[in-house]
Design a protein around this motif. Structure first.
Motif, PDB file in Angstrom:
ATOM      1  N   ASN A   1      11.008  10.261 -18.030  1.00  0.00           N
ATOM      2  CA  ASN A   1      12.142   9.475 -18.532  1.00  0.00           C
ATOM      3  C   ASN A   1      13.264   9.399 -17.491  1.00  0.00           C
ATOM      4  O   ASN A   1      13.771   8.316 -17.169  1.00  0.00           O
ATOM      5  N   ILE A   2      13.597  10.560 -16.921  1.00  0.00           N
ATOM      6  CA  ILE A   2      14.682  10.586 -15.923  1.00  0.00           C
ATOM      7  C   ILE A   2      14.254   9.844 -14.661  1.00  0.00           C
ATOM      8  O   ILE A   2      15.032   9.098 -14.069  1.00  0.00           O
TER       9      ILE A   2
ATOM     10  N   ARG B   1      18.709   3.192 -11.871  1.00  0.00           N
ATOM     11  CA  ARG B   1      20.069   3.452 -11.397  1.00  0.00           C
ATOM     12  C   ARG B   1      20.322   2.708 -10.082  1.00  0.00           C
ATOM     13  O   ARG B   1      21.383   2.195  -9.851  1.00  0.00           O
TER      14      ARG B   1
ATOM     15  N   LEU C   1      14.733  20.174 -23.814  1.00  0.00           N
ATOM     16  CA  LEU C   1      13.425  19.667 -23.445  1.00  0.00           C
ATOM     17  C   LEU C   1      12.758  20.493 -22.354  1.00  0.00           C
ATOM     18  O   LEU C   1      11.618  20.253 -21.988  1.00  0.00           O
TER      19      LEU C   1
ATOM     20  N   GLN D   1      10.448  14.265 -20.315  1.00  0.00           N
ATOM     21  CA  GLN D   1      11.842  14.079 -19.909  1.00  0.00           C
ATOM     22  C   GLN D   1      11.924  13.774 -18.410  1.00  0.00           C
ATOM     23  O   GLN D   1      12.737  12.962 -17.985  1.00  0.00           O
TER      24      GLN D   1
ATOM     25  N   ARG E   1      14.681   6.250 -15.252  1.00  0.00           N
ATOM     26  CA  ARG E   1      16.100   5.874 -15.280  1.00  0.00           C
ATOM     27  C   ARG E   1      16.718   5.937 -13.889  1.00  0.00           C
ATOM     28  O   ARG E   1      17.592   5.140 -13.566  1.00  0.00           O
ATOM     29  N   ASN E   2      16.256   6.909 -13.093  1.00  0.00           N
ATOM     30  CA  ASN E   2      16.771   6.994 -11.720  1.00  0.00           C
ATOM     31  C   ASN E   2      16.414   5.748 -10.929  1.00  0.00           C
ATOM     32  O   ASN E   2      17.209   5.262 -10.129  1.00  0.00           O
TER      33      ASN E   2
ATOM     34  N   ILE F   1      20.566  20.607 -12.619  1.00  0.00           N
ATOM     35  CA  ILE F   1      19.372  20.737 -13.481  1.00  0.00           C
ATOM     36  C   ILE F   1      18.633  22.045 -13.212  1.00  0.00           C
ATOM     37  O   ILE F   1      18.036  22.619 -14.113  1.00  0.00           O
TER      38      ILE F   1
ATOM     39  N   PHE G   1      19.099  17.413 -23.095  1.00  0.00           N
ATOM     40  CA  PHE G   1      18.308  17.736 -21.892  1.00  0.00           C
ATOM     41  C   PHE G   1      17.808  19.191 -21.826  1.00  0.00           C
ATOM     42  O   PHE G   1      16.600  19.426 -21.668  1.00  0.00           O
TER      43      PHE G   1
ATOM     44  N   VAL H   1      22.396   9.305 -15.507  1.00  0.00           N
ATOM     45  CA  VAL H   1      21.529   8.282 -16.116  1.00  0.00           C
ATOM     46  C   VAL H   1      21.317   8.506 -17.615  1.00  0.00           C
ATOM     47  O   VAL H   1      20.725   7.662 -18.293  1.00  0.00           O
ATOM     48  N   LEU H   2      21.784   9.648 -18.117  1.00  0.00           N
ATOM     49  CA  LEU H   2      21.601   9.940 -19.536  1.00  0.00           C
ATOM     50  C   LEU H   2      22.906   9.744 -20.282  1.00  0.00           C
ATOM     51  O   LEU H   2      23.985   9.994 -19.737  1.00  0.00           O
TER      52      LEU H   2
END
Lengths: 437, 241
Positions: A6-7, A14, B111, A3, A10-11, A333, B108, B99-100
């Motif tokens: 993945n993030i 962005r 995981l 993950q 994607r960042n 997060i 999220f 971004v998700l």
């Protein structure tokens, strides 16, 4: 971890523009370094190959006679023992060349020009014609005994045309003044570095001018099937000739002295009777080329480091900005359960991907540029012809260099992102969540 | 049974050389499965208390017990693990990961933990939550394509995805219009009933305070009222449970 990857990806997506600019800076650095690496990789090979054509061989034998007055005369009088020894060995030999040369003054129409003149047996060295770019006249004109091939620059400076006859003032092999006459057979494109230094004539006539007897000449060249076994073949031949003929030693104890210079020194300092032979190779002559390549490789590494120090500053600043932009996101997060290490990894993955993207793009761009440059025929009249292979630029990239560059880029990118990533990881969640973006 | 207990908790913020007391010795007990409102005007200490319960901030003195476990001595990694396993968060500004998409935002937290659930089970649960919050048609949309109310629904689903015992919502309706705010509180209340998850939300909106079973009112960092279904309750959790 997946993950986080993945993030991180994607960042990057962005902030496409920022990511591409950052990766672009890395790509530029990698491209430059890869081009230098590729160029220096083939540099030695091309220079050696071109010199082997110009000098007609990979291994050379030269005869030196010392007179009672201490002067050295350079010639080979009876090469039977040399040829018999060479033929008795299992050397990767293509053919043997015989050459004589002198430096003299060409005189025409009141103009004088110093020129090195190489005499060769063109019936055996016809391969050489393929490496000359004839601009005027013809190689066939070399059937005339006094024919000479000059570079365009020399011909222009003396205002010579095809068929014109010129005088040459030179010294015989024993140092006596002599005069000769050449007729211009062909004009070749001037490759600069070596071309304007040498003119080409027939061996017999050059020997006659040098006052050498029939069958005598100055240098024997051994043309091997490839460049690799030069040193082994030279060692084998040297051992086989030991005891049969007098030889100059091939070892130089003085590391400061060039190998060929060391042999020259032996010629001056030592005493002997009759002919003594020098055996040397293209590698001995061009050992400094390898030094140049080492300098190029070191320079490319320094360039890589300097470029990356600059790029690192960019990466660090960008990631500091990224961290400030994402403070609340980091707080979120962390609140959701991402450990400090997770935040650190998230940033480092992002930096790693930028680095890898930049590296791949840089490598690909360098590959494209190399391919384009390789396609261009620079001709044989370019000043850089000595660095080219048949007029084309060639590049040789060694796997370890690519891996080394990849490791350097990866390490420096991660190092650059480390500080902002740590700061992000150490943010207190409550504090981060309070920040108003 | 007390799932959360605050024992004489104080929180002082250090602003340069100035000490600012935000919470001045607060004690209360929250029962499992309750729907609690922490009410009070701005600056009364609501968010600070929620942050301390949510283990994203530490008390200056006193103790916060989660499910009977003292938390003041826990290290950051343990607090983070506990947050992930026990708590869910709903923020005033939704705080979705931009971004998700909806589905991925909800996924999220799943995981992050070490507990592995099957893909099908996970997908089924996320789909169920999306349906529960009424966003089935929006599951592939990114947060910036959603309205405030929809974003808060995603946040609610995300808070519930790990099946936490406690969900903390810091002014969940503050950035929403009153009608949407009421819908969100109703949704939380419904989930509280269905899943028996303890919900603690802070608000300064008097209209939605009364929906809660248990109301704790604060003023200037002190409790002014602590009532459960109209009856005042004690500061400590009953012992022997």
């Amino acid at each position: 971890m997946i993950q986080e990857i993945n993030i991180a990806l994607r960042n990057l997506n962005r902030q496409k523009k920022r990511s591409f600019l950052l990766a672009g800076a890395i790509a530029f650095g990698i491209m430059i370094v890869t081009l230098i690496n590729g160029f220096s990789g083939s540099f030695v090979e091309n220079v050696n190959e071109n010199f082997s054509h110009l000098m007609a061989g990979h291994i050379f034998i030269e005869g030196v006679e010392k007179t009672t007055t201490g002067r050295n005369y350079y010639f080979i009088s009876d090469d039977k023992i040399l040829i018999d020894t060479i033929e008795s060995l299992d050397l990767p030999l293509q053919f043997i060349t015989k050459r004589s040369e002198f430096s003299g003054n060409l005189v025409y129409n009141g103009k004088t020009l110093q020129q090195n003149i190489v005499g060769a047996d063109w019936s055996k060295e016809n391969y050489f014609s393929e490496r000359m770019m004839i601009l005027d006249g013809s190689f066939d004109n070399m059937s005339e005994p006094q024919a000479i091939i000059l570079s365009k620059e020399v011909a222009d400076r003396l205002s010579l045309g095809i068929g014109d006859r010129m005088l040459v003032r030179m010294k015989t092999y024993t140092g006596q003044q002599n005069l000769g006459e050449f007729v211009l057979a062909a004009i070749i494109a001037d490759p600069g570095l070596i071309g304007s230094m040498s003119a080409y004539a027939n061996l017999d006539y050059v020997n006659q001018l040098l006052n050498l007897q029939t069958g005598e000449y100055k240098i024997m060249g051994l043309y091997l099937s490839s460049m690799k076994p030069i040193d082994t073949a030279a060692d084998t031949l040297y051992k086989a000739l030991e005891g049969k003929v007098q030889l100059f030693t091939r070892d130089s104890d003085d590391e400061e002295t060039n190998f060929v210079e060391a042999m020259m020194q032996q010629g001056k300092e030592e005493e002997w009777e009759g002919l003594r032979y020098r055996l040397y190779t293209l590698n001995d002559i061009l050992s400094e080329v390898q030094d140049l390549v080492n300098v190029l490789d070191t320079a490319s590494l320094v360039i890589l480091l300097v470029l990356f120090v600059i790029i690192m500053v960019g990466i660090t600043n960008t990631f500091r900005m990224v961290m400030l932009e994402r403070v609340r996101e980091i707080g979120t997060i962390r609140a959701l359960g991402v450990q400090k290490k997770g935040v650190l990894r998230l940033f480092l993955f992002e930096a790693l991907f930028v680095g890898l993207l930049g590296f791949t793009a840089g490598l690909a761009s360098a590959g494209i540029i190399m391919a384009v440059l390789h396609q261009i025929n620079w001709g044989m009249d370019t000043p850089i012809f000595i660095l080219l292979k048949n007029g084309h630029m060639t590049f040789k990239l060694l796997p370890w260099q690519v891996i080394m560059n990849l490791l350097v880029v990866t390490a420096l990118t991660l190092l650059a992102a480390w500080s902002p990533a740590r700061k992000a990881a150490n943010l207190e969640p409550a504090h981060a969540l309070r920040v108003q973006n | 049974m007390g799932i959360i207990e605050l024992q004489d908790v104080q929180k002082v913020y250090q602003l340069g050389k100035v000490e600012v007391p935000a919470v001045k010795g607060v004690s209360f007990c929250i029962e499992k499965g309750d729907f609690i409102s922490i009410a009070g005007p701005s600056g009364s200490g609501k968010t600070t208390i929620l942050n301390m319960i949510g283990l994203i901030d530490q008390a200056t003195s006193g103790e916060v017990l989660i499910d009977g476990r003292p938390t003041s001595k826990l290290k950051d990694a343990e607090l983070t693990r506990m947050r992930h396993e026990t708590l869910g968060f709903i923020f005033q500004s939704f705080n979705l990961i931009p971004v998700l998409n909806v589905w991925e935002n909800i996924e999220f937290p799943l995981l992050l933990g070490k507990t592995r659930v099957s893909k099908a089970e996970k997908a089924g649960w996320i789909d169920h939550l999306i349906e529960e919050v009424g966003l089935t048609e929006w599951r592939k949309h990114k947060p910036n394509e959603l309205s405030g109310g929809q974003r808060q629904r995603v946040a609610i689903a995300r808070a519930l995805v790990t099946k936490p015992q406690i969900v903390l919502a810091d002014e969940p309706t503050a950035n929403l219009d009153s009608a949407t705010g009421e819908q969100i509180i109703e949704l939380m209340k419904r989930i509280n009933r269905e899943l028996e998850t303890t919900f603690i939300f802070s608000t300064h909106d008097a209209k939605i305070v009364d929906i809660a079973d248990h109301i704790i009112r604060l003023r200037d960092g002190l409790i002014t009222e602590n009532v459960r279904r109209g009856t005042p309750v004690g500061a400590a959790c009953p012992t022997g449970n």
